[in-house]
Design a protein around this motif. Structure first.
Motif, PDB file in Angstrom:
ATOM      1  N   GLN A 105     -24.479 -46.473 -57.996  1.00  0.00           N
ATOM      2  CA  GLN A 105     -24.293 -45.268 -57.181  1.00  0.00           C
ATOM      3  C   GLN A 105     -25.393 -45.122 -56.171  1.00  0.00           C
ATOM      4  O   GLN A 105     -25.298 -44.396 -55.130  1.00  0.00           O
ATOM      5  CB  GLN A 105     -23.657 -44.303 -57.539  1.00  0.00           C
ATOM      6  CG  GLN A 105     -22.364 -44.551 -58.190  1.00  0.00           C
ATOM      7  CD  GLN A 105     -21.556 -43.450 -58.749  1.00  0.00           C
ATOM      8  OE1 GLN A 105     -21.876 -42.399 -58.371  1.00  0.00           O
ATOM      9  NE2 GLN A 105     -20.379 -43.826 -59.737  1.00  0.00           N
ATOM     10  N   TRP A 106     -26.754 -45.517 -56.664  1.00  0.00           N
ATOM     11  CA  TRP A 106     -27.801 -45.246 -56.095  1.00  0.00           C
ATOM     12  C   TRP A 106     -28.485 -46.613 -55.980  1.00  0.00           C
ATOM     13  O   TRP A 106     -28.558 -47.469 -57.039  1.00  0.00           O
ATOM     14  CB  TRP A 106     -29.003 -44.348 -56.815  1.00  0.00           C
ATOM     15  CG  TRP A 106     -28.479 -43.043 -56.956  1.00  0.00           C
ATOM     16  CD1 TRP A 106     -27.603 -42.112 -57.773  1.00  0.00           C
ATOM     17  CD2 TRP A 106     -28.801 -41.998 -55.795  1.00  0.00           C
ATOM     18  NE1 TRP A 106     -27.341 -40.878 -57.229  1.00  0.00           N
ATOM     19  CE2 TRP A 106     -28.183 -40.620 -56.260  1.00  0.00           C
ATOM     20  CE3 TRP A 106     -29.789 -42.046 -55.042  1.00  0.00           C
ATOM     21  CZ2 TRP A 106     -28.468 -39.434 -55.711  1.00  0.00           C
ATOM     22  CZ3 TRP A 106     -30.100 -40.788 -54.163  1.00  0.00           C
ATOM     23  CH2 TRP A 106     -29.351 -39.723 -54.295  1.00  0.00           C
ATOM     24  N   CYS A 107     -29.377 -47.011 -54.714  1.00  0.00           N
ATOM     25  CA  CYS A 107     -30.158 -47.994 -54.716  1.00  0.00           C
ATOM     26  C   CYS A 107     -31.487 -47.622 -54.085  1.00  0.00           C
ATOM     27  O   CYS A 107     -31.670 -46.552 -53.476  1.00  0.00           O
ATOM     28  CB  CYS A 107     -29.515 -49.098 -53.949  1.00  0.00           C
ATOM     29  SG  CYS A 107     -29.346 -48.646 -52.004  1.00  0.00           S
ATOM     30  N   LEU A 108     -32.483 -48.521 -54.115  1.00  0.00           N
ATOM     31  CA  LEU A 108     -33.834 -48.342 -53.497  1.00  0.00           C
ATOM     32  C   LEU A 108     -34.070 -49.562 -52.665  1.00  0.00           C
ATOM     33  O   LEU A 108     -33.840 -50.669 -53.238  1.00  0.00           O
ATOM     34  CB  LEU A 108     -34.910 -47.585 -54.443  1.00  0.00           C
ATOM     35  CG  LEU A 108     -35.244 -48.444 -55.620  1.00  0.00           C
ATOM     36  CD1 LEU A 108     -36.135 -49.724 -55.272  1.00  0.00           C
ATOM     37  CD2 LEU A 108     -36.042 -47.364 -56.660  1.00  0.00           C
ATOM     38  N   VAL A 109     -34.682 -49.701 -51.637  1.00  0.00           N
ATOM     39  CA  VAL A 109     -35.095 -50.778 -51.184  1.00  0.00           C
ATOM     40  C   VAL A 109     -36.576 -50.873 -50.876  1.00  0.00           C
ATOM     41  O   VAL A 109     -37.393 -49.870 -50.586  1.00  0.00           O
ATOM     42  CB  VAL A 109     -34.544 -50.598 -49.562  1.00  0.00           C
ATOM     43  CG1 VAL A 109     -34.909 -51.892 -48.819  1.00  0.00           C
ATOM     44  CG2 VAL A 109     -33.094 -50.524 -49.457  1.00  0.00           C
ATOM     45  N   HIS A 110     -37.226 -51.913 -51.340  1.00  0.00           N
ATOM     46  CA  HIS A 110     -38.671 -52.160 -51.248  1.00  0.00           C
ATOM     47  C   HIS A 110     -39.102 -53.395 -50.660  1.00  0.00           C
ATOM     48  O   HIS A 110     -38.351 -54.351 -50.843  1.00  0.00           O
ATOM     49  CB  HIS A 110     -39.178 -52.083 -52.765  1.00  0.00           C
ATOM     50  CG  HIS A 110     -40.685 -52.028 -52.829  1.00  0.00           C
ATOM     51  ND1 HIS A 110     -41.276 -50.968 -52.364  1.00  0.00           N
ATOM     52  CD2 HIS A 110     -41.280 -53.117 -53.559  1.00  0.00           C
ATOM     53  CE1 HIS A 110     -42.686 -51.539 -52.792  1.00  0.00           C
ATOM     54  NE2 HIS A 110     -42.610 -52.533 -53.431  1.00  0.00           N
ATOM     55  N   ASP A 111     -40.255 -53.216 -49.960  1.00  0.00           N
ATOM     56  CA  ASP A 111     -40.601 -54.491 -49.274  1.00  0.00           C
ATOM     57  C   ASP A 111     -41.370 -55.379 -50.033  1.00  0.00           C
ATOM     58  O   ASP A 111     -42.018 -55.039 -50.984  1.00  0.00           O
ATOM     59  CB  ASP A 111     -41.880 -53.962 -48.117  1.00  0.00           C
ATOM     60  CG  ASP A 111     -41.366 -53.174 -46.952  1.00  0.00           C
ATOM     61  OD1 ASP A 111     -40.220 -53.334 -46.600  1.00  0.00           O
ATOM     62  OD2 ASP A 111     -42.239 -52.215 -46.791  1.00  0.00           O
ATOM     63  N   GLY A 136     -34.663 -40.135 -50.524  1.00  0.00           N
ATOM     64  CA  GLY A 136     -36.152 -39.925 -50.187  1.00  0.00           C
ATOM     65  C   GLY A 136     -37.062 -41.053 -50.098  1.00  0.00           C
ATOM     66  O   GLY A 136     -36.262 -42.220 -50.426  1.00  0.00           O
ATOM     67  N   ILE A 137     -38.034 -40.934 -49.713  1.00  0.00           N
ATOM     68  CA  ILE A 137     -38.830 -42.172 -49.345  1.00  0.00           C
ATOM     69  C   ILE A 137     -40.205 -41.845 -50.000  1.00  0.00           C
ATOM     70  O   ILE A 137     -40.586 -40.583 -49.979  1.00  0.00           O
ATOM     71  CB  ILE A 137     -38.843 -42.724 -47.881  1.00  0.00           C
ATOM     72  CG1 ILE A 137     -39.677 -41.825 -47.076  1.00  0.00           C
ATOM     73  CG2 ILE A 137     -37.467 -42.752 -47.249  1.00  0.00           C
ATOM     74  CD1 ILE A 137     -40.094 -42.180 -45.790  1.00  0.00           C
ATOM     75  N   PRO A 175     -40.743 -47.754 -51.935  1.00  0.00           N
ATOM     76  CA  PRO A 175     -39.407 -47.776 -51.821  1.00  0.00           C
ATOM     77  C   PRO A 175     -38.637 -46.614 -51.104  1.00  0.00           C
ATOM     78  O   PRO A 175     -39.648 -45.608 -51.009  1.00  0.00           O
ATOM     79  CB  PRO A 175     -38.951 -47.757 -53.381  1.00  0.00           C
ATOM     80  CG  PRO A 175     -40.084 -48.031 -54.134  1.00  0.00           C
ATOM     81  CD  PRO A 175     -41.350 -47.800 -53.343  1.00  0.00           C
ATOM     82  N   GLN A 176     -37.638 -46.773 -50.595  1.00  0.00           N
ATOM     83  CA  GLN A 176     -36.633 -45.654 -50.056  1.00  0.00           C
ATOM     84  C   GLN A 176     -35.596 -45.775 -50.732  1.00  0.00           C
ATOM     85  O   GLN A 176     -34.942 -46.802 -50.838  1.00  0.00           O
ATOM     86  CB  GLN A 176     -36.446 -45.737 -48.708  1.00  0.00           C
ATOM     87  CG  GLN A 176     -37.928 -46.045 -47.721  1.00  0.00           C
ATOM     88  CD  GLN A 176     -37.864 -45.965 -46.037  1.00  0.00           C
ATOM     89  OE1 GLN A 176     -36.869 -45.963 -45.726  1.00  0.00           O
ATOM     90  NE2 GLN A 176     -38.890 -46.033 -45.576  1.00  0.00           N
TER      91      GLN A 176
END
Length: 239
Positions: A105-111, A136-137, A175-176
Motif C-alpha cells: 500500500q506504500w511505495c518509494l521511488v529511488h533513482d 514525503g521526500i 527516495p520519495q
C-alpha cells in the motif's frame, strides 16, 4: 501508528533504470558503470535491500537493455525486473502498475544513480511517512545563493537575470515515498493533462497532497557526470 505496526508494513521500492545517461558521455548507461568493481545499480539495490520494511524491489529497465542479464544472478531475491518506457515517468508508472497494491500500500521511488543514500535516512523517511500517514521526500535545504538565468536567444552563454530568494527552497532528492494507489492516480492525472512530471512529488503536487520534507544527508548525490564518480566512491568508501 505504533513502532510495532510500522515494522509490520511491507513497502515496495521502485528503481527507474531505463535511462541511457547521455550527460555521462560513457559507452554504457551510467547505472552499469562500476565503483569498486560493483555497478552503480547494484550499490543502489544493496542499499535498499538493507531496509527491513522493503520486501520487494522493482527495477525498471529498457526493453533493449543488454546489461541487466549479466547482473540478474547476483541480485537479491526480492528484486523483480519490469520493462520501462522512453521517459522516467513512464518507467515509474510501469513499476507501480506491476505491484500488488493491496500488499504494497506504500511505495518509494529511488533513482538508480543515487547509490550513496544513507540507510538511516531511508529509515527516517519511512518512519515519518508511516507515523503521520502522509507522503514525503528526502531533501536538503538550499545553502548557496541562487541565480536565475536570463532567457535571451541572442546570448550564446548563460547570463544572470537576477538573484532568487533562497528562503524556503530545498533540493529534492530520492527516495520519495507515497501511497501506491495515490501515486498511480497522480501520475495518470498529470500525463492526461500533459503536465511536466519531473519527480513523484511533482505529480502528487497536482492533487494538492500534503508532502513532508525530510532532511537527508548531502552525500545523497545523483551521479550525472563523470566527475561525480570519484565523489560517489569517496562517500561509499567512507561508509
Amino acid at each position: 501508528m505504533t513502532e510495532q505496526q510500522i515494522a509490520s508494513i511491507q513497502i515496495a521500492a521502485i528503481i527507474p533504470a531505463a535511462g541511457v545517461g547521455k550527460r555521462m558521455q560513457a559507452n554504457i548507461p551510467k547505472q552499469y558503470l562500476t565503483i569498486n568493481q560493483i555497478s552503480i545499480l547494484e550499490h543502489t539495490i544493496r542499499k535498499l535491500s538493507q531496509i527491513t520494511n522493503i520486501t520487494q524491489i522493482v527495477v525498471v529497465v529498457s526493453e533493449s537493455d543488454p546489461f541487466i542479464k549479466q547482473l540478474q544472478t547476483q541480485l537479491p531475491a526480492q528484486v523483480k525486473l519490469v520493462t520501462g518506457g522512453a521517459e522516467r515517468v513512464y518507467s515509474v508508472l510501469a513499476g507501480l502498475r506491476s505491484l500488488d497494491s493491496e500488499r504494497f500500500q506504500w511505495c518509494l521511488v529511488h533513482d538508480a544513480a543515487r547509490p550513496c543514500v544513507l540507510a538511516e535516512d531511508i529509515e527516517k523517511l519511512i518512519q515519518s511517512c508511516l507515523s503521520c500517514n502522509v507522503g514525503g521526500i528526502l531533501a536538503t535545504q538550499v545553502r548557496d545563493t541562487m541565480k536565475r538565468q536570463l532567457v535571451n536567444p541572442h546570448h550564446n552563454v548563460a547570463v544572470i537575470e537576477k538573484t532568487e530568494n533562497r528562503d524556503g527552497l530545498w533540493h529534492a532528492l530520492t527516495p520519495q515515498m507515497f501511497k501506491t494507489h495515490e501515486l498511480i492516480a497522480a501520475i495518470e492525472l498529470g500525463l492526461a493533462e500533459n503536465k511536466a512530471i519531473t519527480d513523484e512529488a511533482s505529480a502528487m503536487e497536482l492533487t494538492n497532497a500534503e508532502i513532508r520534507l525530510i532532511e537527508g544527508d548531502a552525500s545523497n548525490i545523483k551521479i550525472t557526470r563523470a566527475s561525480d564518480l570519484a565523489l560517489a566512491e569517496y562517500f561509499l568508501n567512507r561508509e
